[in-house]
Design a protein around this motif. Structure first.
Motif, PDB file in Angstrom:
ATOM      1  N   PHE A 212      -3.608  -8.583 -10.858  1.00 13.29           N
ATOM      2  CA  PHE A 212      -4.979  -8.321 -10.493  1.00 13.29           C
ATOM      3  C   PHE A 212      -5.699  -8.017 -11.866  1.00 13.29           C
ATOM      4  N   ALA A 213      -7.179  -8.198 -11.962  1.00 14.16           N
ATOM      5  CA  ALA A 213      -7.843  -7.985 -13.189  1.00 14.16           C
ATOM      6  C   ALA A 213      -9.322  -8.011 -12.990  1.00 14.16           C
ATOM      7  N   LEU A 214     -10.201  -7.323 -13.580  1.00 15.51           N
ATOM      8  CA  LEU A 214     -11.497  -7.669 -13.344  1.00 15.51           C
ATOM      9  C   LEU A 214     -12.047  -7.246 -14.557  1.00 15.51           C
ATOM     10  N   GLN A 215     -12.812  -8.105 -15.420  1.00 15.91           N
ATOM     11  CA  GLN A 215     -13.625  -7.873 -16.666  1.00 15.91           C
ATOM     12  C   GLN A 215     -14.969  -7.287 -16.112  1.00 15.91           C
ATOM     13  N   PHE A 216     -15.467  -6.805 -17.052  1.00  9.49           N
ATOM     14  CA  PHE A 216     -16.901  -6.078 -16.839  1.00  9.49           C
ATOM     15  C   PHE A 216     -17.643  -7.363 -16.444  1.00  9.49           C
ATOM     16  N   ASN A 217     -18.635  -7.148 -15.436  1.00 11.92           N
ATOM     17  CA  ASN A 217     -19.483  -8.406 -15.062  1.00 11.92           C
ATOM     18  C   ASN A 217     -20.724  -7.700 -14.781  1.00 11.92           C
ATOM     19  N   PRO A 218     -21.681  -7.936 -15.297  1.00 13.88           N
ATOM     20  CA  PRO A 218     -23.027  -7.656 -15.101  1.00 13.88           C
ATOM     21  C   PRO A 218     -23.593  -7.705 -13.875  1.00 13.88           C
ATOM     22  N   ARG A 219     -22.901  -8.684 -12.933  1.00 16.79           N
ATOM     23  CA  ARG A 219     -23.693  -8.954 -11.480  1.00 16.79           C
ATOM     24  C   ARG A 219     -22.999  -7.937 -10.689  1.00 16.79           C
ATOM     25  N   TYR A 220     -21.981  -6.990 -11.257  1.00 17.41           N
ATOM     26  CA  TYR A 220     -21.266  -5.951 -10.537  1.00 17.41           C
ATOM     27  C   TYR A 220     -21.361  -4.897 -11.344  1.00 17.41           C
ATOM     28  N   PRO A 221     -22.368  -4.379 -11.669  1.00 19.07           N
ATOM     29  CA  PRO A 221     -22.213  -3.333 -12.947  1.00 19.07           C
ATOM     30  C   PRO A 221     -21.677  -2.076 -12.288  1.00 19.07           C
ATOM     31  N   GLU A 222     -21.241  -1.852 -10.865  1.00 15.97           N
ATOM     32  CA  GLU A 222     -20.816  -0.574 -10.338  1.00 15.97           C
ATOM     33  C   GLU A 222     -19.352  -0.671 -10.458  1.00 15.97           C
ATOM     34  N   ALA A 223     -18.649  -2.028 -10.740  1.00 11.97           N
ATOM     35  CA  ALA A 223     -17.371  -1.987 -10.472  1.00 11.97           C
ATOM     36  C   ALA A 223     -16.699  -2.109 -11.800  1.00 11.97           C
ATOM     37  N   GLU A 224     -15.963  -1.126 -12.062  1.00 10.15           N
ATOM     38  CA  GLU A 224     -15.442  -0.529 -13.271  1.00 10.15           C
ATOM     39  C   GLU A 224     -14.492  -1.638 -13.542  1.00 10.15           C
ATOM     40  N   PRO A 225     -14.222  -2.082 -14.916  1.00  9.08           N
ATOM     41  CA  PRO A 225     -13.262  -3.169 -15.293  1.00  9.08           C
ATOM     42  C   PRO A 225     -11.791  -2.569 -15.070  1.00  9.08           C
ATOM     43  N   VAL A 226     -10.926  -3.419 -14.507  1.00  6.30           N
ATOM     44  CA  VAL A 226      -9.448  -3.260 -14.238  1.00  6.30           C
ATOM     45  C   VAL A 226      -8.716  -3.886 -15.145  1.00  6.30           C
ATOM     46  N   PRO A 227      -7.694  -3.462 -15.860  1.00  5.67           N
ATOM     47  CA  PRO A 227      -6.851  -4.223 -16.770  1.00  5.67           C
ATOM     48  C   PRO A 227      -6.061  -5.044 -16.094  1.00  5.67           C
ATOM     49  N   GLU A 228      -5.778  -6.211 -16.933  1.00  6.14           N
ATOM     50  CA  GLU A 228      -4.922  -7.228 -16.421  1.00  6.14           C
ATOM     51  C   GLU A 228      -3.456  -6.704 -16.009  1.00  6.14           C
ATOM     52  N   THR A 229      -2.997  -7.006 -14.810  1.00  4.00           N
ATOM     53  CA  THR A 229      -1.922  -6.067 -14.343  1.00  4.00           C
ATOM     54  C   THR A 229      -1.145  -7.287 -13.476  1.00  4.00           C
ATOM     55  N   VAL A 230       0.386  -7.196 -14.002  1.00  3.15           N
ATOM     56  CA  VAL A 230       0.993  -7.996 -13.105  1.00  3.15           C
ATOM     57  C   VAL A 230       2.030  -6.804 -12.294  1.00  3.15           C
ATOM     58  N   LEU A 231       2.360  -6.699 -11.171  1.00  4.83           N
ATOM     59  CA  LEU A 231       3.018  -5.723 -10.502  1.00  4.83           C
ATOM     60  C   LEU A 231       4.039  -6.166  -9.611  1.00  4.83           C
ATOM     61  N   VAL A 232       5.339  -5.855  -9.966  1.00  2.00           N
ATOM     62  CA  VAL A 232       6.415  -6.263  -9.118  1.00  2.00           C
ATOM     63  C   VAL A 232       7.124  -5.152  -8.341  1.00  2.00           C
ATOM     64  N   ASN A 233       7.336  -5.562  -7.241  1.00  2.00           N
ATOM     65  CA  ASN A 233       7.855  -4.266  -6.161  1.00  2.00           C
ATOM     66  C   ASN A 233       7.034  -3.025  -6.331  1.00  2.00           C
ATOM     67  N   PRO A 234       5.854  -3.081  -6.082  1.00  4.48           N
ATOM     68  CA  PRO A 234       5.057  -1.750  -6.314  1.00  4.48           C
ATOM     69  C   PRO A 234       5.090  -0.892  -5.177  1.00  4.48           C
ATOM     70  N   VAL A 235       4.925   0.319  -5.394  1.00  7.05           N
ATOM     71  CA  VAL A 235       5.142   1.435  -4.615  1.00  7.05           C
ATOM     72  C   VAL A 235       3.662   2.036  -4.796  1.00  7.05           C
ATOM     73  N   LEU A 236       2.941   2.233  -3.528  1.00  6.24           N
ATOM     74  CA  LEU A 236       1.843   3.164  -3.564  1.00  6.24           C
ATOM     75  C   LEU A 236       1.842   4.488  -2.935  1.00  6.24           C
ATOM     76  N   ARG A 237       1.293   5.444  -3.415  1.00  5.19           N
ATOM     77  CA  ARG A 237       1.204   6.776  -2.965  1.00  5.19           C
ATOM     78  C   ARG A 237      -0.033   7.309  -2.896  1.00  5.19           C
ATOM     79  N   PRO A 238      -0.856   7.482  -1.650  1.00  7.02           N
ATOM     80  CA  PRO A 238      -2.335   7.897  -1.738  1.00  7.02           C
ATOM     81  C   PRO A 238      -2.107   9.584  -2.429  1.00  7.02           C
ATOM     82  N   LEU A 239      -3.378   9.793  -2.924  1.00  2.31           N
ATOM     83  CA  LEU A 239      -3.528  11.277  -3.754  1.00  2.31           C
ATOM     84  C   LEU A 239      -4.572  11.752  -2.683  1.00  2.31           C
ATOM     85  N   GLY A 240      -4.107  12.419  -1.803  1.00  4.43           N
ATOM     86  CA  GLY A 240      -5.096  13.060  -0.810  1.00  4.43           C
ATOM     87  C   GLY A 240      -5.576  12.245   0.320  1.00  4.43           C
TER      88      GLY A 240
END
Ligand code: NI
Length: 179
Positions: free
Chosen positions: A62-90
């Motif tokens: 996943f990745a998201l560069q800053f896009n003026p059409r979506y100024p509220e969506a903060e950029p997300v770095p280019e990421t490759v994730l293998v065998n991910p584990v997610l843990r909600p905080l709160g």
């Protein structure tokens, strides 16, 4: 490497749980990751999971560069994730508009955990550990759901908040890009 066909909602493979990657830093894994990037970029997506191209392995990009059409969506770095584990905080969740390359032309309002910690490795085996919020947290949850065979419409609480992009009021009703 190459752009691959994206499976669409209705293909039963999208609802299968994916298998863990047994060994990283293999040529096949690097090829898969390149195909995921090529396919995602060709369709202007923000993320893609291996099961969406018919590969039942726990790999997402996943990745998201800053896009003026979506100024509220903060950029997300280019990421490759293998065998991910997610843990909600709160317990806090927030609703946000999502799309998916496997559900073309549609958007829906989906609740996601606001803050979470995730871990995994990249395709070379380097450890990734991050604490994220906002759109970054949303895209990770969306992509990792694919690894458990869950597509975002299954998470929508109110199906009146699900529809075709062209019928939704684009300027006001969502600010994210297709995942
Ligand atoms: Ni998706």
């Amino acid at each position: 490497m190459a752009e691959r066909r994206v499976l669409k909602l209705g293909d039963p493979r999208l609802h299968e749980a994916a298998s863990a990657v047994a060994e990283v830093n293999r040529p096949e894994l690097h090829g898969l990751v390149q195909d995921l990037w090529d396919t995602m970029r060709a369709r202007s997506g923000a993320g893609l999971a291996a099961p969406q191209i018919g590969v039942g392995l726990r790999v997402v990009v996943f990745a998201l560069q800053f896009n003026p059409r979506y100024p509220e969506a903060e950029p997300v770095p280019e990421t490759v994730l293998v065998n991910p584990v997610l843990r909600p905080l709160g317990e806090a969740r927030e609703e946000g508009w999502e799309g998916c390359l496997s559900v073309p032309y549609m958007r829906g309002l989906v609740p996601r955990y606001t803050h979470l910690r995730y871990s995994g490795t990249d395709a070379y085996g380097n450890i990734i550990e991050r604490e994220v919020s906002g759109f970054h947290a949303r895209v990770v949850q969306h992509e990792c759901d694919h690894l458990d065979g869950i597509i975002y419409p299954q998470r929508i609480r109110d199906l009146s908040q699900f529809g075709f992009e062209e019928e939704l009021s684009l300027a006001n009703r969502y600010d994210t890009r297709p995942c």
